[in-house]
Design an enzyme around this catalytic site. Structure first.
Site, PDB file in Angstrom:
ATOM      1  N   VAL A 273      -0.931  68.378  63.301  1.00 56.34           N
ATOM      2  CA  VAL A 273      -1.137  66.667  63.321  1.00 56.34           C
ATOM      3  C   VAL A 273      -2.708  66.649  63.451  1.00 56.34           C
ATOM      4  CG1 VAL A 273      -0.870  64.832  64.908  1.00 56.34           C
ATOM      5  CG2 VAL A 273       1.133  66.476  64.303  1.00 56.34           C
ATOM      6  N   HIS A 274      -2.906  65.431  62.799  1.00 56.60           N
ATOM      7  CA  HIS A 274      -4.476  65.281  62.827  1.00 56.60           C
ATOM      8  C   HIS A 274      -4.511  63.726  62.549  1.00 56.60           C
ATOM      9  CE1 HIS A 274      -3.717  66.628  59.097  1.00 56.60           C
ATOM     10  NE2 HIS A 274      -4.558  65.696  58.298  1.00 56.60           N
ATOM     11  N   LEU A 275      -5.416  62.936  63.410  1.00 60.37           N
ATOM     12  CA  LEU A 275      -5.411  61.640  63.108  1.00 60.37           C
ATOM     13  C   LEU A 275      -6.806  61.419  62.639  1.00 60.37           C
ATOM     14  CD1 LEU A 275      -4.818  58.562  63.928  1.00 60.37           C
ATOM     15  CD2 LEU A 275      -6.292  58.786  66.118  1.00 60.37           C
TER      16      LEU A 275
END
Length: 356
Positions: A273-275
């Site tokens: 997961v990466h924003l």
């Protein structure tokens, strides 16, 4: 004039570069891609793919061993993608070390790796290959998006999207083949040279190929494969990631008048997961095609706050069908909604909207 003599071993052994297609889950042996030879890959015993949605002739691969990439042409009807960017029927894209090729429908992931082979006339080929641990696959080099920029402006280094000198490019290619790509992101997250900010929950690194003047990734230390794995238990983490993203904007772009968005790609290119924290100028040579643009300027880009609300209400993130089709939409200015026929014309148009 001085005479230069070569040793018999130097004369008899010639170093050549070869390319291999590697299935990330190691379901089958590597497939050799000879230099400039068209190789058809798809459903069949060689790949052990039995999915009928994958054509027996799904892709045509042509390795440019001297240049360090593979040309991928989608031959099958169903979508083949590189880093979640769909190639399109009868269209062609370059696959470079560190990128992931999904054979069809975001399934069956492959990477490429290059090796130096020492060939002795009439003798068996000797391979010279760098390894890391016991892995036979390539490292994804902290993913395509993870390596930090080093330009004059924080978060931005457009020059890194241009073609580097050959020696540097060769060195980078060798570095990218050190270990399995799934380990690469973790390595980059823990590399102090790549970090912009870190605390006990998250780390922020610069995007390797920034699509704007400022483009960072906020990643949790906790192992969360994708948005599909997010539950209500992760709510506080998601909120913290958003807060940290805003902090990085304030710390590194506080004097800038640029507008920012924080969000996630509906179909991410990395298994962690990466924003995305990205300025809305989109002033970068790394922004090269329609798919790049639409991944940040359609519903393909999920707003951070919307994701938080979705998890709070439903307990999970739901991505609607047809997301890949959004990447094919016409180019439309995100500020005034004007349609533009090409990326160069879009970029020229965007200058009108930059803060004075």
């Amino acid at each position: 004039m001085s005479n230069v003599s070569l040793s018999p071993s130097a004369v008899s052994r010639i170093m050549t570069r070869v390319c291999w297609l590697v299935r990330q889950d190691s379901r089958h042996q590597r497939i050799k891609l000879p230099h400039l030879e068209a190789v058809i890959v798809g459903r069949g015993p060689e790949t052990k793919i039995t999915d009928k949605k994958c054509s027996r002739q799904q892709v045509q691969l042509k390795a440019e061993c001297n240049k360090g990439y593979v040309k991928v042409k989608q031959v099958g009807v169903n979508p083949t993608s590189i880093d979640s960017v769909i190639i399109g029927k009868d269209q062609e894209m370059k696959l470079q070390p560190g990128q992931v090729l999904h054979m069809v429908n975001e399934l069956y992931p492959y990477v490429i790796e290059f090796e130096e082979e020492a060939k002795s006339p009439g003798l068996k080929t000797h391979r010279k290959r760098k390894r890391s641990g016991n892995s036979d696959s390539v490292e994804r080099d902290a993913s395509q998006e993870a390596k930090p920029s080093t330009g004059a402006e924080p978060g931005s280094n457009p020059s890194q999207c241009s073609v580097p000198p050959k020696k540097e490019k060769d060195a980078a290619t060798k570095k990218e083949s050190l270990s399995h790509w799934s380990q690469g992101l973790k390595i980059s997250m823990e590399d102090p040279k790549m970090q912009v900010y870190k605390d006990d929950q998250v780390v922020v690194i610069k995007d390797k190929y920034p699509k704007a003047r400022y483009h960072w990734l906020v990643l949790p230390w906790a192992s969360i494969s994708s948005l599909k794995a997010v539950t209500r238990e992760h709510l506080e983490l998601l909120r913290h990631m958003h807060t940290v993203g805003e902090k990085v904007i304030a710390d590194f772009a506080g004097s800038s008048k640029l507008r920012f968005r924080l969000g996630y790609h509906a179909i991410p290119s990395m298994s962690h997961v990466h924003l995305h924290v990205i300025s809305q100028d989109f002033d970068s040579p790394c922004l090269k095609n329609k798919k790049h643009w639409n991944s940040f300027n359609t519903e393909y880009f999920l707003e951070s706050q919307a994701v938080i609300e979705m998890v709070q209400e439903a307990g999970r993130v739901t991505v609607r069908d047809g997301m890949p089709e959004l990447l094919k939409l016409p180019l439309r200015c995100h500020e005034c909604q004007q349609l533009l026929p090409s990326i160069p014309q879009l970029k020229e148009h965007l200058r009108k909207h930059w803060p004075k």
